[in-house]
Write an enzyme that holds these catalytic residues in place. Structure first.
Site, PDB file in Angstrom:
ATOM      1  N   CYS A 115       0.800  -0.872   0.332  1.00 31.34           N
ATOM      2  CA  CYS A 115       0.553  -0.101  -0.117  1.00 31.34           C
ATOM      3  C   CYS A 115       0.235   1.363  -0.477  1.00 31.34           C
ATOM      4  CB  CYS A 115      -0.854  -0.076   1.605  1.00 31.34           C
ATOM      5  SG  CYS A 115      -1.997  -1.427   1.304  1.00 31.34           S
ATOM      6  N   HIS A 255      -3.459   7.551   2.359  1.00 31.52           N
ATOM      7  CA  HIS A 255      -3.976   5.501   2.000  1.00 31.52           C
ATOM      8  C   HIS A 255      -4.381   5.040   2.447  1.00 31.52           C
ATOM      9  CE1 HIS A 255      -3.683   1.683   1.541  1.00 31.52           C
ATOM     10  NE2 HIS A 255      -3.267   0.826   2.207  1.00 31.52           N
ATOM     11  N   ASN A 285      -9.645  -0.740   0.928  1.00 32.17           N
ATOM     12  CA  ASN A 285      -9.333  -0.075   1.150  1.00 32.17           C
ATOM     13  C   ASN A 285      -8.389  -1.185  -1.008  1.00 32.17           C
ATOM     14  OD1 ASN A 285      -5.636  -0.427   0.862  1.00 32.17           O
ATOM     15  ND2 ASN A 285      -5.436  -1.122   3.115  1.00 32.17           N
TER      16      ASN A 285
HETATM   17  N1  ACO Z   1     -17.477  -8.305  10.880  1.00 34.10           N
HETATM   18  C1  ACO Z   1     -17.857  -8.778  12.003  1.00 34.10           C
HETATM   19  N2  ACO Z   1     -16.684  -9.253  12.993  1.00 34.10           N
HETATM   20  C2  ACO Z   1     -15.382  -9.117  12.800  1.00 34.10           C
HETATM   21  C3  ACO Z   1     -14.854  -8.903  12.133  1.00 34.10           C
HETATM   22  C4  ACO Z   1     -16.398  -8.706  10.532  1.00 34.10           C
HETATM   23  N3  ACO Z   1     -15.638  -8.166   9.150  1.00 34.10           N
HETATM   24  N4  ACO Z   1     -13.862  -8.607  11.853  1.00 34.10           N
HETATM   25  C5  ACO Z   1     -13.446  -8.538  13.264  1.00 34.10           C
HETATM   26  N5  ACO Z   1     -14.331  -9.815  13.739  1.00 34.10           N
HETATM   27  C6  ACO Z   1     -14.610  -9.569  14.889  1.00 34.10           C
HETATM   28  C7  ACO Z   1     -13.221  -9.628  15.458  1.00 34.10           C
HETATM   29  O1  ACO Z   1     -13.489 -11.410  15.658  1.00 34.10           O
HETATM   30  C8  ACO Z   1     -12.966 -10.078  16.781  1.00 34.10           C
HETATM   31  O2  ACO Z   1     -14.198 -10.610  18.029  1.00 34.10           O
HETATM   32  P1  ACO Z   1     -14.085 -11.196  19.504  1.00 34.10           P
HETATM   33  O3  ACO Z   1     -13.687 -10.205  20.080  1.00 34.10           O
HETATM   34  O4  ACO Z   1     -14.764 -12.185  19.145  1.00 34.10           O
HETATM   35  O5  ACO Z   1     -12.223 -11.480  18.804  1.00 34.10           O
HETATM   36  C9  ACO Z   1     -13.505  -8.081  16.934  1.00 34.10           C
HETATM   37  O6  ACO Z   1     -14.501  -8.289  15.513  1.00 34.10           O
HETATM   38  C10 ACO Z   1     -12.866  -6.926  17.190  1.00 34.10           C
HETATM   39  O7  ACO Z   1     -11.217  -7.597  16.361  1.00 34.10           O
HETATM   40  P2  ACO Z   1     -10.634  -6.746  16.268  1.00 34.10           P
HETATM   41  O8  ACO Z   1      -9.626  -7.535  15.473  1.00 34.10           O
HETATM   42  O9  ACO Z   1      -9.700  -5.693  17.403  1.00 34.10           O
HETATM   43  O10 ACO Z   1     -11.135  -5.483  15.069  1.00 34.10           O
HETATM   44  P3  ACO Z   1     -10.873  -3.886  15.361  1.00 34.10           P
HETATM   45  O11 ACO Z   1     -11.477  -2.536  15.984  1.00 34.10           O
HETATM   46  O12 ACO Z   1      -9.322  -3.504  15.713  1.00 34.10           O
HETATM   47  O13 ACO Z   1     -10.640  -4.090  13.352  1.00 34.10           O
HETATM   48  C11 ACO Z   1      -9.732  -4.261  11.346  1.00 34.10           C
HETATM   49  C12 ACO Z   1     -10.062  -4.904  12.824  1.00 34.10           C
HETATM   50  C13 ACO Z   1     -10.293  -3.188  10.686  1.00 34.10           C
HETATM   51  C14 ACO Z   1      -8.752  -5.085  10.915  1.00 34.10           C
HETATM   52  C15 ACO Z   1      -8.405  -3.297  11.825  1.00 34.10           C
HETATM   53  O14 ACO Z   1      -7.431  -3.637  12.694  1.00 34.10           O
HETATM   54  C16 ACO Z   1      -7.860  -2.641  11.431  1.00 34.10           C
HETATM   55  O15 ACO Z   1      -7.778  -1.805   9.881  1.00 34.10           O
HETATM   56  N6  ACO Z   1      -7.208  -2.711  11.074  1.00 34.10           N
HETATM   57  C17 ACO Z   1      -5.742  -2.135  10.111  1.00 34.10           C
HETATM   58  C18 ACO Z   1      -5.872  -2.986   8.336  1.00 34.10           C
HETATM   59  C19 ACO Z   1      -5.063  -1.853   7.782  1.00 34.10           C
HETATM   60  O16 ACO Z   1      -4.861  -1.035   7.712  1.00 34.10           O
HETATM   61  N7  ACO Z   1      -3.825  -2.875   6.790  1.00 34.10           N
HETATM   62  C20 ACO Z   1      -3.570  -2.512   5.859  1.00 34.10           C
HETATM   63  C21 ACO Z   1      -3.528  -3.383   5.039  1.00 34.10           C
HETATM   64  S1  ACO Z   1      -2.105  -2.632   3.568  1.00 34.10           S
HETATM   65  C22 ACO Z   1      -1.624  -3.319   2.880  1.00 34.10           C
HETATM   66  O17 ACO Z   1      -0.719  -3.229   2.612  1.00 34.10           O
HETATM   67  C23 ACO Z   1      -2.695  -4.387   1.401  1.00 34.10           C
END
Ligand code: ACO
Length: 342
Positions: A115, A255, A285
């Site tokens: 990214c 981004h 994304n």
């Molecule tokens: N729907 C419903 N529940 C979900 C989902 C979903 N799609 N995804 C995760 N959950 C659940 C998890 O299982 C967890 O449940 P639990 O508490 O029972 O275990 C709960 O939601 C909370 O999970 P978290 O991982 O703590 O959720 P968070 O608020 O951190 O959001 C997310 C997750 C959106 C992935 C976030 O961490 C994020 O955006 N991280 C950065 C991602 C990113 O920037 N990636 C860059 C990629 S760049 C590249 O180079 C490709």
């Protein structure tokens, strides 16, 4: 070599027609529109068909950027594509794009830094122009993350979309490039990676595909923490190198990985939300394509004015990060105003 300035002479973007909404994801996975919207800010994303490889959506964005610059493809001296989802493991997608633009012979290469690809690409392309190596460089961020996403994994399936954004950079008497700050740390690549398909492990086999080991794996919480920290750090360092502060930034074009990441970084930088460009609701994304798509839309909206300071900032797999401070040259016109599928 003649040192010169660089400007963005043209912008464009192209996304596939297919749309995957939160409602579609609700039918596919144990998730909800409410969770996706509140945790990420995403509502829908575009998904390419198997007949549309990355070079094809790159071509759509490239054609717009070339038209926006008021030039023809034959006027390009170099083509760079930033992607982690190339048409083939090799050759470079940029070479295929050059052939599709009917300019065989023009030097072409890919940048693979996830990214952060557009930020790295903007730094490299600007350097090539500013040192007089090339007069005009086409830089495209083009990604089809849908090809490497595990749609059984709700923690990544909801996040990514396909798309392409492009800029034409050209030599200029005035210099738009103010500064760049790049970084990478491969100490723990497994926070965001695809396990098989490279040379670290034995060649990919049927069991790997069955186990979805050829798809993206992400430690979301770790990446979230890293993203906010590095966006703030990289922005501050790039601004310092340019002799500016956050108060001087007219537009932050970050981004688009998670609305909460963007909001947290903007809040820390004390940038009001009306100076932060966000289109994550419509595209998700799109990795290396997200910043040039957002830039192209911002140009089309008429918001960017001559002399504005634009701060591009991104992060991604590597882990990697970067920011570029840019002084906008207001003569750029959008081509086709971001028509989808055009
Ligand atoms: N729907 C419903 N529940 C979900 C989902 C979903 N799609 N995804 C995760 N959950 C659940 C998890 O299982 C967890 O449940 P639990 O508490 O029972 O275990 C709960 O939601 C909370 O999970 P978290 O991982 O703590 O959720 P968070 O608020 O951190 O959001 C997310 C997750 C959106 C992935 C976030 O961490 C994020 O955006 N991280 C950065 C991602 C990113 O920037 N990636 C860059 C990629 S760049 C590249 O180079 C490709």
């Amino acid at each position: 070599m003649n040192a010169t300035g660089v400007r963005i002479a043209g912008v464009g973007h192209h996304v596939p027609k297919g749309v995957l909404t939160n409602a579609d994801l609700e039918r596919m996975l144990d998730t909800s529109d409410e969770w996706i919207t509140t945790r990420t800010g995403m509502k829908e994303r575009h998904i390419a068909t198997v007949e549309e490889p990355t070079s094809e959506i790159a071509l759509g964005a490239a054609r717009q950027a070339i038209a926006s610059a008021g030039i023809e493809a034959k006027d390009l001296n170099c083509i760079i594509v930033a992607t982690v989802t190339p048409d083939y493991p090799f050759p470079a997608t940029a070479c295929i794009l050059g052939a599709k633009l009917n300019v065989p012979g023009v030097p072409a290469f890919d940048i693979e830094i996830a990214c952060s690809g557009f930020i790295y690409g903007l730094t490299v392309a600007s350097s090539l122009v500013r040192t007089g190596v090339f007069k005009r460089v086409l830089l495209v961020g083009a990604e089809e993350l849908s090809r490497i996403i595990n749609y059984d994994d709700r923690s990544t399936a909801v996040l990514f979309g396909d798309g392409a954004g492009a800029v034409v950079l050209e030599a200029s008497e005035t210099d738009s490039f103010l500064s760049s700050e790049l970084g990478a740390d491969g100490t723990d690549p497994k926070n965001l990676y695809v396990e098989v398909g490279g040379t670290a492990l034995p060649p990919i086999c049927a069991a790997d595909i069955e186990g979805k080991r050829n798809k993206v794996v992400m430690n979301g919480r770790e990446v979230f923490r890293f993203a906010v920290t590095k966006m703030i750090e990289a922005t501050n360092v790039a601004l310092e190198h340019a002799g500016l502060t956050a108060k001087d930034v007219t537009w932050l074009i970050p981004h688009q990985a998670n609305r909460r990441i963007i909001d947290a970084a903007a809040k820390h930088l004390d940038l009001p939300s009306d100076r932060v460009i966000v289109n994550i609701d419509r595209y998700g994304n799109t990795s290396a394509a997200s910043i040039p798509i957002a830039l192209s839309e911002t140009v089309a909206s008429g918001k960017l004015k001559d002399g504005d300071v634009v701060l591009f900032v991104g992060f991604g797999g590597g882990l990697s990060w970067g920011a570029v401070a840019w002084r906008w040259n207001g003569t750029v016109k959008a081509s086709m105003n971001g028509k989808v599928g055009g």
